[in-house]
Design a protein around this motif. Structure first.
Motif, short mmCIF file in Angstrom:
data_model
loop_
_atom_site.label_atom_id
_atom_site.label_comp_id
_atom_site.label_asym_id
_atom_site.label_seq_id
_atom_site.Cartn_x
_atom_site.Cartn_y
_atom_site.Cartn_z
N THR A 1 35.65 41.89 41.07
CA THR A 1 36.54 43.02 41.32
C THR A 1 37.85 42.85 40.55
OG1 THR A 1 35.59 43.32 43.50
CG2 THR A 1 37.81 44.22 43.15
N GLU B 1 36.23 49.26 45.29
CA GLU B 1 36.62 48.29 44.26
C GLU B 1 35.88 48.56 42.96
OE1 GLU B 1 35.91 44.37 45.89
OE2 GLU B 1 37.07 44.79 47.70
N GLN C 1 31.73 35.18 51.36
CA GLN C 1 31.63 34.22 50.26
C GLN C 1 33.04 33.77 49.86
OE1 GLN C 1 29.86 35.74 46.63
NE2 GLN C 1 29.43 33.69 45.86
N TYR D 1 34.41 46.78 39.37
CA TYR D 1 34.12 45.52 38.70
C TYR D 1 34.60 45.57 37.24
CZ TYR D 1 30.66 44.52 42.42
OH TYR D 1 30.03 44.28 43.61
N THR E 1 36.88 39.02 47.30
CA THR E 1 37.70 40.07 47.92
C THR E 1 37.32 40.24 49.38
OG1 THR E 1 36.16 41.65 46.95
CG2 THR E 1 38.25 41.33 45.81
#
Ligand code: GLN
Length: 231
Positions: free
Chosen positions: A79, A191, A124, A193, A128
């Motif tokens: 992101t 968001e 994770q 990428y 974000t």
């Protein structure tokens, strides 16, 4: 470096955290990394006249690996945000994403992000999602290495929800035929990428943006998109 018709192709060293289907993953018994990002960066490399070499690096190690000059670019469902922009340059956005959550199918208490207070949530590390869930406040956040680890924790009752990128959650549930869990519709964030490169590498940034633009114009981007997300 010489230009012209030499046999020594220029190499684009790419870092990616190969744990994020359908963007980057590796099927058992398969040698090549596959996914949307993998097809896109190979097409970009080809467009630029570079040979693409992909290294599998854990998500939270990607920016450090680039700062150590072990890789030239990152493509990893990353992101674009201001915090990262302090350390890297991003290409133009190439995919619109956002965060959603996955809970067990029989979950009654968690119907929206507001309900996460007082619950354990897996994310994770370095993502974000980790940041957004901490910002909610009152949530016990477990930061694990991969989305697969997060989903395993959910199924084993170690957490009550997983927050992760929407296309990855959807792919996990529908494409892998995963049962016992469900993705909720609500989006926590929207968001974009981007492909990241070193902070001072404006030359590579222009080349990548040019190649990306070309692939969008000539229909190649749409082909790759349709392959992974449907027409
Ligand atoms: N899009 C999220 C981020 O940039 C997650 C990326 C990933 O886990 N590969 O933090």
């Amino acid at each position: 470096a010489s230009s012209g018709s030499g046999s020594s192709a220029k190499v684009l060293k790419v870092g990616s955290s190969i744990d994020f289907a359908p963007f980057e993953f590796q099927d058992e018994g398969q040698k090549e990394y596959q996914g949307f990002d993998m097809d896109l960066i190979r097409a970009i490399g080809k467009e630029m006249g570079y040979e693409v070499e992909i290294q599998n690096i854990g998500f939270d190690g990607l920016i450090p690996a680039m700062q150590a000059k072990n890789i030239d670019v990152i493509i990893s469902g990353m992101t674009i945000n201001d915090e990262r922009k302090e350390n890297v340059l991003f290409s133009d956005p190439y995919y619109q994403s956002g965060l959603t959550m996955v809970v067990r199918s029989d979950e009654q208490a968690i119907k929206s992000f507001q309900d996460l207070k007082g619950h354990k949530v897996a994310v994770q590390i370095g993502t974000t999602s980790a940041e957004a869930v901490k910002k909610l406040g009152g949530v016990e956040v477990k930061e694990l290495n991969t989305p697969a680890d997060c989903f395993m924790e959910l199924k084993g009752n170690g957490v009550d929800a997983v927050v992760n990128d929407r296309p990855v959650n959807d792919y996990y549930i529908t494409k892998s035929g995963e049962t016992g869990v469900k993705a909720l519709e609500e989006k926590l964030t929207a968001e974009d990428y981007g492909i990241a490169m070193a902070k001072d590498n404006t030359e590579l940034q222009s080349k990548i943006n040019e190649a990306l633009k070309k692939l969008k114009e000539n229909g190649e981007y749409d082909k790759i998109y349709a392959k992974w997300f449907g027409g």
